[in-house]
Design a protein around this motif. Structure first.
Motif, short mmCIF file in Angstrom:
data_model
loop_
_atom_site.label_atom_id
_atom_site.label_comp_id
_atom_site.label_asym_id
_atom_site.label_seq_id
_atom_site.Cartn_x
_atom_site.Cartn_y
_atom_site.Cartn_z
N GLY A 182 0.81 -1.21 0.00
CA GLY A 182 0.00 0.00 0.00
C GLY A 182 0.84 1.26 0.00
O GLY A 182 0.54 2.24 -0.70
N LYS A 183 1.92 1.25 0.76
CA LYS A 183 2.79 2.42 0.82
C LYS A 183 3.47 2.67 -0.53
O LYS A 183 3.59 3.82 -0.98
N ALA A 184 3.92 1.57 -1.19
CA ALA A 184 4.57 1.71 -2.50
C ALA A 184 3.59 2.24 -3.53
O ALA A 184 3.94 3.06 -4.39
N SER A 185 2.35 1.78 -3.44
CA SER A 185 1.33 2.24 -4.38
C SER A 185 1.09 3.74 -4.24
O SER A 185 0.95 4.46 -5.22
N GLU A 186 1.06 4.23 -3.00
CA GLU A 186 0.83 5.65 -2.75
C GLU A 186 1.99 6.47 -3.30
O GLU A 186 1.82 7.57 -3.83
N LYS A 187 3.22 5.96 -3.12
CA LYS A 187 4.41 6.69 -3.56
C LYS A 187 4.72 6.48 -5.04
O LYS A 187 5.74 6.95 -5.53
N LYS A 188 3.84 5.72 -5.73
CA LYS A 188 4.04 5.43 -7.15
C LYS A 188 5.34 4.67 -7.40
O LYS A 188 6.07 4.94 -8.35
N ILE A 189 5.61 3.73 -6.51
CA ILE A 189 6.80 2.89 -6.63
C ILE A 189 6.37 1.49 -7.02
O ILE A 189 5.40 0.94 -6.45
N ASN A 190 7.04 0.92 -8.00
CA ASN A 190 6.74 -0.44 -8.43
C ASN A 190 7.38 -1.42 -7.44
O ASN A 190 8.57 -1.68 -7.49
N PHE A 191 6.56 -1.94 -6.54
CA PHE A 191 7.07 -2.86 -5.51
C PHE A 191 6.72 -4.29 -5.94
O PHE A 191 5.56 -4.67 -5.96
N GLU A 192 7.74 -5.05 -6.30
CA GLU A 192 7.53 -6.40 -6.79
C GLU A 192 7.99 -7.43 -5.76
O GLU A 192 9.07 -7.29 -5.17
N ILE A 193 7.16 -8.44 -5.57
CA ILE A 193 7.54 -9.57 -4.73
C ILE A 193 7.89 -10.72 -5.65
O ILE A 193 7.07 -11.14 -6.49
N ASP A 194 9.09 -11.20 -5.57
CA ASP A 194 9.59 -12.25 -6.47
C ASP A 194 8.66 -13.45 -6.44
O ASP A 194 8.36 -13.99 -5.35
N PRO A 195 8.18 -13.91 -7.62
CA PRO A 195 7.27 -15.08 -7.66
C PRO A 195 7.92 -16.35 -7.08
O PRO A 195 7.20 -17.28 -6.70
N GLN A 196 9.27 -16.36 -6.99
CA GLN A 196 9.94 -17.54 -6.45
C GLN A 196 10.03 -17.51 -4.92
O GLN A 196 10.56 -18.46 -4.32
N SER A 197 9.51 -16.45 -4.34
CA SER A 197 9.56 -16.36 -2.88
C SER A 197 8.69 -17.44 -2.25
O SER A 197 7.59 -17.76 -2.75
N TYR A 198 9.20 -17.99 -1.12
CA TYR A 198 8.39 -18.98 -0.41
C TYR A 198 8.86 -19.01 1.06
O TYR A 198 10.05 -19.11 1.35
N LEU A 199 7.86 -18.89 1.95
CA LEU A 199 8.16 -18.94 3.39
C LEU A 199 7.10 -19.75 4.11
O LEU A 199 5.89 -19.51 3.92
N GLU A 200 7.54 -20.69 4.93
CA GLU A 200 6.63 -21.34 5.86
C GLU A 200 6.50 -20.44 7.09
O GLU A 200 7.09 -19.35 7.16
N LYS A 201 5.78 -20.90 8.08
CA LYS A 201 5.60 -20.12 9.31
C LYS A 201 6.96 -19.89 9.96
O LYS A 201 7.76 -20.81 10.10
#
Length: 531
Positions: free
Chosen positions: A392-411
């Protein structure tokens, strides 16, 4: 009740003790001196009587018709020369043939102590009262040529004269004793003055009250307080200090080394200059220390250090920062969403339904892509919340915030708290947002994985990078490259401290096209098992 001063106590005690010792020693000396003088007088009287009894003139005169005419002049001369009170020569019946008082000649000898000499022929001393008074006497029998007792010689010294001699001998001792008493009084007064000087003019009861007050103050303050002497030995430590340093037993007169970081303490001991607000790390705590020197007439005699645990304070500050960060992220998200709703509302009012549908589909497609990674591949709720806020913060600042599709985290492991995660990733992502703020096409990428024994987080941006002169100070406390009115300089420092607490490391790559920060956190808790 009126308190007695220290000077009065010392003077009274020393004077009483001196008087007691002088009286005791004088009494013992008087007794021994009296016994010695009496013994000497008795011995002298006996030797004189023995000598006179062996004189042929005296022996022969006793067989004359009038012995006193011969004996009296002889013994009187001897008496005056020797200082005897009397020399009496008598016959076997105890009748005097000589006496200091001529009127007593011809009369019986008095005292009743002649039997041993006249009957047994013994030489001895005695004490008896005669015509001149109580005296110490030496008795000797007079023998004729056949060995028969024909008379007696009695030499005496008055007891009263002996006493006068004893008192005369004691007068010198009494004068010496009085001088000793005066010296002891003067010495005790000077001692009391010296003690009062050492105690800064305070009486013992005042020192006791100050000690009680000092203990009460030490235990009432929340800060830890420790005092050392010039040799580095601990002289005082309050309970808060023991609690912060995890000490239970008494540490008085122990070396401060090993119990407390002593670098600043010894610096103050050496320089005599205080050290204020110095931060040190001790075991699992961050401690703020103030060191103040203690001065006496010879210079620095010790140091007092007050310190407080910064860890608890930082935890509270970090919690507030976390709340503020989340509220800003939510505000940004709300603001961005409200703007899009206004645009959508305007398109609908203008009848531009196709464009409105296209806008909705575009936003939905973008959100689906991000949400798929966030909700399907990031299983931990703490990470999901953090990433959604940054989206949400990146969207407001007009920053392209990408989360790598290869990311993976368990708990995530239970020992990694949300506040720690926010301090680490929140600060690094926010720094990346600020780095690309004035870039034409700002991009920030995020990657996370838990493959292997470590959690790996990577944040990259296409900003201007880090200046070479700033690299060495990047994680220093208070350092910042920002030129705003209120520069902070605590973000990366706090992130680095938390990473170290968790046993991890932060690495960064400063490349031409992008800057990459990578965080490695071990899954296993330090000193324990995996969470």
């Amino acid at each position: 009740m009126k308190r007695v001063s220290l000077v009065t106590k010392i003077l009274g005690l020393v004077l009483s003790l001196s008087l007691f010792l002088v009286l005791l020693l004088t009494s013992c000396f008087a007794y021994m001196e009296g016994m010695q003088i009496a013994e000497d007088k008795g011995h002298l009287a006996l030797e004189l009587s023995r000598t006179i009894s062996f004189m042929p003139t005296v022996e022969e005169s006793l067989e004359m018709e009038n012995p006193s005419e011969v004996i009296q002049p002889i013994v009187e001369k001897i008496r005056k020369e020797t200082g005897a009170e009397f020399i009496v020569v008598g016959n076997a019946a105890g009748i005097r043939y000589s006496h200091p008082e001529v009127s007593e000649i011809g009369k019986p000898m008095e005292g009743g102590d002649n039997e041993r000499a006249l009957e047994k022929g013994e030489y001895y001393t005695s004490e008896a009262a005669g015509s001149l008074g109580l005296s110490i006497r030496g008795k000797s029998p007079i023998f004729d040529k056949e060995g028969n007792i024909i008379g007696i010689v009695s030499v005496g010294f008055l007891v009263e004269d002996v006493r006068h001699q004893i008192f005369k001998a004691l007068s010198t001792e009494i004068i010496i004793s009085l001088v000793a008493i005066m010296i002891s009084v003067l010495g005790s007064y000077m001692l009391a003055r010296s003690i009062r000087k050492d105690t800064l003019g305070l009486e013992p009861f005042e020192i006791a009250n100050l000690y009680k007050e000092k203990n009460a103050v030490l235990q009432s303050v929340k800060e830890g307080i420790i005092a050392i002497d010039q040799n580095g030995l601990i002289t005082s430590m309050n309970q808060p200090a023991k609690k912060i340093l995890h000490i239970r037993e008494s540490v008085r007169h122990l070396k401060v080394d090993g119990l407390f970081p002593s670098t600043y303490l010894f610096e103050v001991l050496k320089s005599g200059k205080p050290q204020m607000d110095k931060e040190i790390f001790w075991k699992d705590k961050s401690i703020i220390v103030n060191c103040t020197p203690i001065f006496d007439s010879n210079g620095v005699s010790g140091v007092v250090a007050s310190f407080r645990d910064r860890t608890e304070m930082e935890e509270m500050i970090n919690t507030l920062s976390e709340v503020k960060m989340h509220s800003e992220d939510l505000r940004a998200q709300t603001h961005e969403f409200a703007n899009k709703l206004y645009v959508l509302s305007g398109l609908l009012q203008l009848g531009e339904y196709d464009e409105a549908i296209e806008m909705i589909q575009s936003e939905t497609s973008e959100l689906k892509s991000l949400n798929r990674v966030v909700f399907d591949q990031i299983k931990d709720a703490k990470m999901q919340a953090l990433l959604l806020g940054k989206i949400g913060k990146a969207s407001e600042k007009k920053i392209n915030f990408e989360i790598d599709p290869q990311s993976y985290l368990e708990k995530l492991p239970s020992h990694i708290k949300l506040s720690q995660l926010t301090l680490i990733l929140g600060n690094i992502i926010d720094n990346a947002f600020e780095a690309v703020f004035d870039i034409k096409k700002p991009e920030v990428k995020f990657f996370a994985t838990d493959i292997g024994n470590d959690l790996i987080f990577e944040v990259s941006d296409n900003g201007k990078g880090i200046r070479e002169e700033d690299i060495a100070h990047l994680f220093d406390r208070g350092f910042t490259s920002k030129t705003s009115e209120n520069p902070r300089g605590y973000g990366l420092y706090n992130a680095d401290q938390v990473v170290k607490e968790l046993g991890g490391i932060i690495e960064f790559q400063n490349e031409e096209e992008n800057t990459v920060f990578t965080v490695y956190l071990p899954k296993a808790q330090i000193g324990g098992e995996e969470g």
